[in-house]
Design a protein around this motif. Structure first.
Motif, mmCIF file in Angstrom:
data_model
loop_
_atom_site.group_PDB
_atom_site.id
_atom_site.type_symbol
_atom_site.label_atom_id
_atom_site.label_comp_id
_atom_site.label_asym_id
_atom_site.label_seq_id
_atom_site.Cartn_x
_atom_site.Cartn_y
_atom_site.Cartn_z
ATOM 1 N N MET A 1 0.852 -1.176 0.000
ATOM 2 C CA MET A 1 0.000 0.000 0.000
ATOM 3 C C MET A 1 0.898 1.241 0.000
ATOM 4 O O MET A 1 1.864 1.314 0.733
ATOM 5 N N THR A 2 0.550 2.198 -0.806
ATOM 6 C CA THR A 2 1.355 3.419 -0.894
ATOM 7 C C THR A 2 1.107 4.304 0.316
ATOM 8 O O THR A 2 0.122 4.130 1.054
ATOM 9 N N ASP A 3 2.005 5.266 0.491
ATOM 10 C CA ASP A 3 1.842 6.214 1.595
ATOM 11 C C ASP A 3 0.534 6.991 1.455
ATOM 12 O O ASP A 3 -0.146 7.258 2.438
ATOM 13 N N GLU A 4 0.192 7.348 0.221
ATOM 14 C CA GLU A 4 -1.044 8.094 -0.007
ATOM 15 C C GLU A 4 -2.267 7.248 0.350
ATOM 16 O O GLU A 4 -3.212 7.737 0.974
ATOM 17 N N ALA A 5 -2.241 5.981 0.001
ATOM 18 C CA ALA A 5 -3.348 5.086 0.337
ATOM 19 C C ALA A 5 -3.449 4.899 1.839
ATOM 20 O O ALA A 5 -4.554 4.857 2.398
ATOM 21 N N ASN A 6 -2.301 4.771 2.513
ATOM 22 C CA ASN A 6 -2.293 4.664 3.977
ATOM 23 C C ASN A 6 -2.880 5.912 4.609
ATOM 24 O O ASN A 6 -3.647 5.833 5.573
ATOM 25 N N PHE A 7 -2.514 7.073 4.068
ATOM 26 C CA PHE A 7 -3.030 8.339 4.592
ATOM 27 C C PHE A 7 -4.542 8.413 4.400
ATOM 28 O O PHE A 7 -5.276 8.800 5.303
ATOM 29 N N ASP A 8 -5.010 8.025 3.199
ATOM 30 C CA ASP A 8 -6.449 8.046 2.924
ATOM 31 C C ASP A 8 -7.201 7.117 3.869
ATOM 32 O O ASP A 8 -8.252 7.475 4.399
ATOM 33 N N LEU A 9 -6.661 5.925 4.088
ATOM 34 C CA LEU A 9 -7.294 4.974 4.994
ATOM 35 C C LEU A 9 -7.322 5.527 6.424
ATOM 36 O O LEU A 9 -8.342 5.424 7.113
ATOM 37 N N ALA A 10 -6.231 6.151 6.846
ATOM 38 C CA ALA A 10 -6.175 6.738 8.190
ATOM 39 C C ALA A 10 -7.219 7.843 8.337
ATOM 40 O O ALA A 10 -7.869 7.954 9.378
ATOM 41 N N GLU A 11 -7.392 8.648 7.300
ATOM 42 C CA GLU A 11 -8.406 9.708 7.351
ATOM 43 C C GLU A 11 -9.816 9.131 7.429
ATOM 44 O O GLU A 11 -10.652 9.625 8.174
ATOM 45 N N ARG A 72 -1.800 4.412 19.289
ATOM 46 C CA ARG A 72 -2.078 3.968 17.904
ATOM 47 C C ARG A 72 -1.192 4.622 16.922
ATOM 48 O O ARG A 72 -0.625 5.389 16.648
#
Length: 72
Positions: A1-11, A72
């Motif tokens: 998973m890309t950093d951008e995808a991780n960020f989107d999921l976190a949001e 977390r």
């Protein structure tokens, strides 16, 4: 998973958690006279209810919740 995808999921997860907290607070306000902690079912301290009428957790449970969130 890309950093951008991780960020989107976190949001997305943060938004869900925020909405859950808002819904819980609204529910607590609707339950007139509700003075019990949503976690341990112990009465929320009067001073805490006075300062934060929408509180849904007693101080020990709130402290534990915040510690878990921070980890977390």
């Amino acid at each position: 998973m890309t950093d951008e995808a991780n960020f989107d999921l976190a949001e997305i997860l943060a938004d869900r958690e925020r909405q859950t907290a808002i819904d819980a607070a609204k529910g607590a306000l609707k339950r007139s006279g509700s003075r019990l902690c949503a976690v341990c079912n112990v009465e929320i301290e009067a001073k805490r209810r006075q300062i934060l009428p929408s509180a849904t957790r007693c101080m020990p449970c709130q402290i534990e919740h915040e510690a878990l969130e921070k980890a977390r």
